[in-house]
Design a protein around this motif. Sequence first.
Motif, PDB file in Angstrom:
ATOM      1  N   SER A 161      13.415  19.196  14.221  1.00 35.30           N
ATOM      2  CA  SER A 161      13.247  19.388  12.783  1.00 35.30           C
ATOM      3  C   SER A 161      11.940  18.799  12.274  1.00 35.30           C
ATOM      4  CB  SER A 161      14.423  18.765  12.032  1.00 35.30           C
ATOM      5  OG  SER A 161      14.285  17.367  11.920  1.00 35.30           O
ATOM      6  N   GLN A 162      11.362  19.486  11.294  1.00 32.70           N
ATOM      7  CA  GLN A 162      10.117  19.012  10.692  1.00 32.70           C
ATOM      8  C   GLN A 162      10.318  17.659  10.024  1.00 32.70           C
ATOM      9  OE1 GLN A 162       7.036  20.615  10.886  1.00 32.70           O
ATOM     10  NE2 GLN A 162       6.275  18.686  10.035  1.00 32.70           N
ATOM     11  N   LYS A 163      11.490  17.439   9.456  1.00 31.03           N
ATOM     12  CA  LYS A 163      11.747  16.157   8.810  1.00 31.03           C
ATOM     13  C   LYS A 163      11.697  15.023   9.832  1.00 31.03           C
ATOM     14  CE  LYS A 163      14.978  13.529   5.964  1.00 31.03           C
ATOM     15  NZ  LYS A 163      16.290  13.472   5.282  1.00 31.03           N
ATOM     16  N   ASN A 164      12.382  15.180  10.961  1.00 28.38           N
ATOM     17  CA  ASN A 164      12.347  14.150  11.994  1.00 28.38           C
ATOM     18  C   ASN A 164      10.926  13.928  12.505  1.00 28.38           C
ATOM     19  OD1 ASN A 164      15.100  14.010  11.726  1.00 28.38           O
ATOM     20  ND2 ASN A 164      15.586  14.715  13.784  1.00 28.38           N
ATOM     21  N   HIS A 165      10.178  15.010  12.636  1.00 26.41           N
ATOM     22  CA  HIS A 165       8.781  14.917  13.072  1.00 26.41           C
ATOM     23  C   HIS A 165       7.970  14.078  12.088  1.00 26.41           C
ATOM     24  CE1 HIS A 165       5.022  16.155  14.938  1.00 26.41           C
ATOM     25  NE2 HIS A 165       4.582  16.547  13.754  1.00 26.41           N
ATOM     26  N   ASN A 166       8.171  14.323  10.795  1.00 21.86           N
ATOM     27  CA  ASN A 166       7.452  13.555   9.768  1.00 21.86           C
ATOM     28  C   ASN A 166       7.834  12.076   9.808  1.00 21.86           C
ATOM     29  OD1 ASN A 166       6.464  16.033   9.060  1.00 21.86           O
ATOM     30  ND2 ASN A 166       7.232  16.014   6.964  1.00 21.86           N
ATOM     31  N   LEU A 167       9.126  11.805   9.974  1.00 21.51           N
ATOM     32  CA  LEU A 167       9.578  10.409  10.018  1.00 21.51           C
ATOM     33  C   LEU A 167       8.942   9.667  11.191  1.00 21.51           C
ATOM     34  CD1 LEU A 167      13.417  10.797   9.277  1.00 21.51           C
ATOM     35  CD2 LEU A 167      11.571  10.354   7.652  1.00 21.51           C
ATOM     36  N   LEU A 168       8.965  10.277  12.355  1.00 23.30           N
ATOM     37  CA  LEU A 168       8.427   9.617  13.539  1.00 23.30           C
ATOM     38  C   LEU A 168       6.911   9.446  13.448  1.00 23.30           C
ATOM     39  CD1 LEU A 168      10.570  11.369  16.298  1.00 23.30           C
ATOM     40  CD2 LEU A 168      10.805   9.042  15.416  1.00 23.30           C
ATOM     41  N   HIS A 169       6.244  10.407  12.826  1.00 23.69           N
ATOM     42  CA  HIS A 169       4.796  10.273  12.625  1.00 23.69           C
ATOM     43  C   HIS A 169       4.490   9.048  11.770  1.00 23.69           C
ATOM     44  CE1 HIS A 169       0.647  11.701  12.339  1.00 23.69           C
ATOM     45  NE2 HIS A 169       0.687  11.370  11.047  1.00 23.69           N
ATOM     46  N   SER A 170       5.284   8.826  10.743  1.00 27.38           N
ATOM     47  CA  SER A 170       5.091   7.643   9.891  1.00 27.38           C
ATOM     48  C   SER A 170       5.261   6.355  10.677  1.00 27.38           C
ATOM     49  CB  SER A 170       6.092   7.670   8.732  1.00 27.38           C
ATOM     50  OG  SER A 170       6.160   6.418   8.077  1.00 27.38           O
ATOM     51  N   LEU A 171       6.299   6.291  11.504  1.00 27.16           N
ATOM     52  CA  LEU A 171       6.593   5.055  12.226  1.00 27.16           C
ATOM     53  C   LEU A 171       5.518   4.706  13.253  1.00 27.16           C
ATOM     54  CD1 LEU A 171      10.465   5.356  12.760  1.00 27.16           C
ATOM     55  CD2 LEU A 171       9.167   4.493  10.795  1.00 27.16           C
ATOM     56  N   ARG A 172       4.783   5.707  13.716  1.00 28.27           N
ATOM     57  CA  ARG A 172       3.694   5.418  14.663  1.00 28.27           C
ATOM     58  C   ARG A 172       2.585   4.597  14.007  1.00 28.27           C
ATOM     59  NH1 ARG A 172       4.339  11.137  15.657  1.00 28.27           N
ATOM     60  NH2 ARG A 172       5.735  11.433  17.444  1.00 28.27           N
ATOM     61  N   PHE A 173       2.511   4.651  12.679  1.00 30.55           N
ATOM     62  CA  PHE A 173       1.469   3.918  11.955  1.00 30.55           C
ATOM     63  C   PHE A 173       2.048   2.743  11.167  1.00 30.55           C
ATOM     64  CE2 PHE A 173      -0.037   8.222  12.608  1.00 30.55           C
ATOM     65  CZ  PHE A 173      -1.328   8.012  13.090  1.00 30.55           C
ATOM     66  N   ALA A 174       3.232   2.290  11.570  1.00 23.20           N
ATOM     67  CA  ALA A 174       3.853   1.151  10.888  1.00 23.20           C
ATOM     68  C   ALA A 174       3.037  -0.117  11.117  1.00 23.20           C
ATOM     69  CB  ALA A 174       5.275   0.947  11.396  1.00 23.20           C
ATOM     70  N   PRO A 175       2.827  -0.941  10.076  1.00 25.17           N
ATOM     71  CA  PRO A 175       2.156  -2.233  10.278  1.00 25.17           C
ATOM     72  C   PRO A 175       2.901  -3.066  11.311  1.00 25.17           C
ATOM     73  CG  PRO A 175       2.342  -1.719   7.946  1.00 25.17           C
ATOM     74  CD  PRO A 175       3.153  -0.696   8.671  1.00 25.17           C
TER      75      PRO A 175
ATOM     76  N   PHE B  34       0.848  -1.189   0.000  1.00 26.36           N
ATOM     77  CA  PHE B  34       0.000   0.000   0.000  1.00 26.36           C
ATOM     78  C   PHE B  34       0.883   1.238   0.000  1.00 26.36           C
ATOM     79  CE2 PHE B  34       0.364  -0.838   4.647  1.00 26.36           C
ATOM     80  CZ  PHE B  34       0.911   0.365   5.057  1.00 26.36           C
ATOM     81  N   ALA B  35       0.316   2.336  -0.448  1.00 27.39           N
ATOM     82  CA  ALA B  35       0.972   3.643  -0.396  1.00 27.39           C
ATOM     83  C   ALA B  35      -0.030   4.627   0.182  1.00 27.39           C
ATOM     84  CB  ALA B  35       1.438   4.074  -1.779  1.00 27.39           C
ATOM     85  N   LYS B  36       0.371   5.342   1.247  1.00 27.48           N
ATOM     86  CA  LYS B  36      -0.521   6.287   1.907  1.00 27.48           C
ATOM     87  C   LYS B  36       0.163   7.638   2.041  1.00 27.48           C
ATOM     88  CE  LYS B  36      -2.765   2.810   4.885  1.00 27.48           C
ATOM     89  NZ  LYS B  36      -3.019   2.410   6.296  1.00 27.48           N
ATOM     90  N   VAL B  37      -0.659   8.678   2.106  1.00 28.45           N
ATOM     91  CA  VAL B  37      -0.163  10.014   2.409  1.00 28.45           C
ATOM     92  C   VAL B  37      -0.611  10.364   3.821  1.00 28.45           C
ATOM     93  CG1 VAL B  37      -0.058  12.425   1.711  1.00 28.45           C
ATOM     94  CG2 VAL B  37      -0.396  10.639  -0.017  1.00 28.45           C
ATOM     95  N   LEU B  38       0.332  10.639   4.703  1.00 27.14           N
ATOM     96  CA  LEU B  38       0.034  10.990   6.085  1.00 27.14           C
ATOM     97  C   LEU B  38       0.322  12.468   6.323  1.00 27.14           C
ATOM     98  CD1 LEU B  38       1.687   7.968   7.974  1.00 27.14           C
ATOM     99  CD2 LEU B  38      -0.636   8.139   7.071  1.00 27.14           C
ATOM    100  N   VAL B  39      -0.481  13.082   7.172  1.00 27.54           N
ATOM    101  CA  VAL B  39      -0.293  14.489   7.537  1.00 27.54           C
ATOM    102  C   VAL B  39       0.219  14.538   8.971  1.00 27.54           C
ATOM    103  CG1 VAL B  39      -1.387  16.738   7.810  1.00 27.54           C
ATOM    104  CG2 VAL B  39      -2.128  15.192   5.976  1.00 27.54           C
ATOM    105  N   ALA B  40       1.439  15.056   9.158  1.00 25.43           N
ATOM    106  CA  ALA B  40       2.103  14.990  10.453  1.00 25.43           C
ATOM    107  C   ALA B  40       1.825  16.193  11.345  1.00 25.43           C
ATOM    108  CB  ALA B  40       3.611  14.851  10.256  1.00 25.43           C
ATOM    109  N   GLY B  41       1.437  17.321  10.766  1.00 18.60           N
ATOM    110  CA  GLY B  41       1.296  18.531  11.573  1.00 18.60           C
ATOM    111  C   GLY B  41       2.656  19.195  11.790  1.00 18.60           C
ATOM    112  N   ILE B  42       2.656  20.283  12.541  1.00 19.62           N
ATOM    113  CA  ILE B  42       3.867  21.090  12.733  1.00 19.62           C
ATOM    114  C   ILE B  42       4.703  20.546  13.885  1.00 19.62           C
ATOM    115  CG2 ILE B  42       4.726  23.393  13.341  1.00 19.62           C
ATOM    116  CD1 ILE B  42       2.261  24.537  11.974  1.00 19.62           C
ATOM    117  N   SER B  43       6.000  20.487  13.677  1.00 21.31           N
ATOM    118  CA  SER B  43       6.906  19.999  14.721  1.00 21.31           C
ATOM    119  C   SER B  43       7.030  21.025  15.833  1.00 21.31           C
ATOM    120  CB  SER B  43       8.289  19.714  14.134  1.00 21.31           C
ATOM    121  OG  SER B  43       8.916  20.922  13.738  1.00 21.31           O
ATOM    122  N   LYS B  44       7.418  20.547  16.995  1.00 16.36           N
ATOM    123  CA  LYS B  44       7.628  21.433  18.134  1.00 16.36           C
ATOM    124  C   LYS B  44       9.017  21.175  18.703  1.00 16.36           C
ATOM    125  CE  LYS B  44       2.795  21.259  19.613  1.00 16.36           C
ATOM    126  NZ  LYS B  44       2.116  21.925  18.794  1.00 16.36           N
ATOM    127  N   GLY B  45       9.950  22.079  18.451  1.00 18.57           N
ATOM    128  CA  GLY B  45      11.246  21.995  19.102  1.00 18.57           C
ATOM    129  C   GLY B  45      12.271  21.110  18.428  1.00 18.57           C
TER     130      GLY B  45
END
Length: 405
Positions: A119-133, A106-117
């Motif tokens: 990098s936005q890139k690290n925030h996006n990566l961690l958001h993805s891993l929270r929904f890992a199968p 599957f391929a999904k697009v996830l919306v991570a929201g704004i990082s706090k404190g």
Amino acid sequence: MFFDLALVFLCIAAVSQFLYFLLITSNHKDFVKRYNRDFKEFRPKVLLTVPCKGLDMGFFRNILSLMRLDYENYNIHFVVESESDPAYESLQRIIDRCRDDMPAGFAKVLVAGISKGYSQKNHNLLHSLRFAPHDTEIYAFADSDTRVSRLWLAHLMYPLRNSKYGVSTGYRYFIPARRRFSNLALSSMNAAAAQIMGKSKYTTQVWGGSMAIRKELFEQLNVANLWQKSISDDLTLSAAVRNAGYKIRLMPRCFTVTFEDMSWGQLFEFGRRQMLITRVAYLRMWLWGLFCLLNHFLGVWILPVAAAVRFAMGENDAKLFAAAAVIHWASLIYRTYMRRRTFEFVLGPYGGYVRQLSMWEFLLNPLWLALMLALILISSFGRTICWRGVRYRLNGAFDIERLNR
């Protein structure tokens, strides 16, 4: 007398360093050839995370290359900061268009929201891993501005069958979207850094646009907690893996290409940002780079001048400086030639671009070395960077402040 001894010492240091890099260059060529084969025997379940912001050059073809890999056991998360990002709708259209003929589960697009404190890139990566199968075995990561080969993921997985390797990685090759000197400088400087990666543990680092780690090890090293405090994903991961006693394996077929068009202002901003992040996140690596570039500059510019001046003064050691300058330039020519041969081989269908760039790289190499030294010296000052439209203040390796939304 002291000045003369200092010159001789610097002369020996410059030659020694260039002979060392000459050896690494030769070993790198052999290393690349040894790993140029298909790897199909290790196919664990993979979650591939691709953080996106805006529409990079060649965005459609880049994303398509990640969705049509020769690997039947992977899923993809594309992650954006918000639905207002232009990449959001483009990704949805690409997924809908390719849904029926992509090998990914599957391929999904996830919306991570704004990082706090951090990098936005690290925030996006961690958001993805929270929904890992739940059955995910490997976390893999790629950048949206890179284009990969169909065997990229299979090669990225291969080292991870061996528990002594903590991370497998690749690197990128910049291809100028149009011929201008700023683009040639970017491509040449990046290729010079890429050439020495792979064989030596001292010159191999994880690169975030092409990397993979076992899920179990990721959790064991508590990487998520480190990323929540840092600006860099790859340098932070490099340090964590090495400190835990694991090795990093660079795979030649995991090199990617990035089509780029930068003005001189954008090039200086990009170069300073990369150097400053390295200084804050991995100071030892930054100091090593500074030392090497100073020696390069010495060999390219100072040794020939010193030889001419000493000869004019009638000094007996003029031949020593002349010989050192010749050795230095000969090694530089050889390294440039081997760089062309290596990347022609590694980049496959994009090798033709390397041939086209090689003449300019050879003729202007001394200028690019001076520019790299200037960038690393400039990165000695200040703590603020702008990255993908977001400004950060880097107070420390794990003390990051986001300055705007």
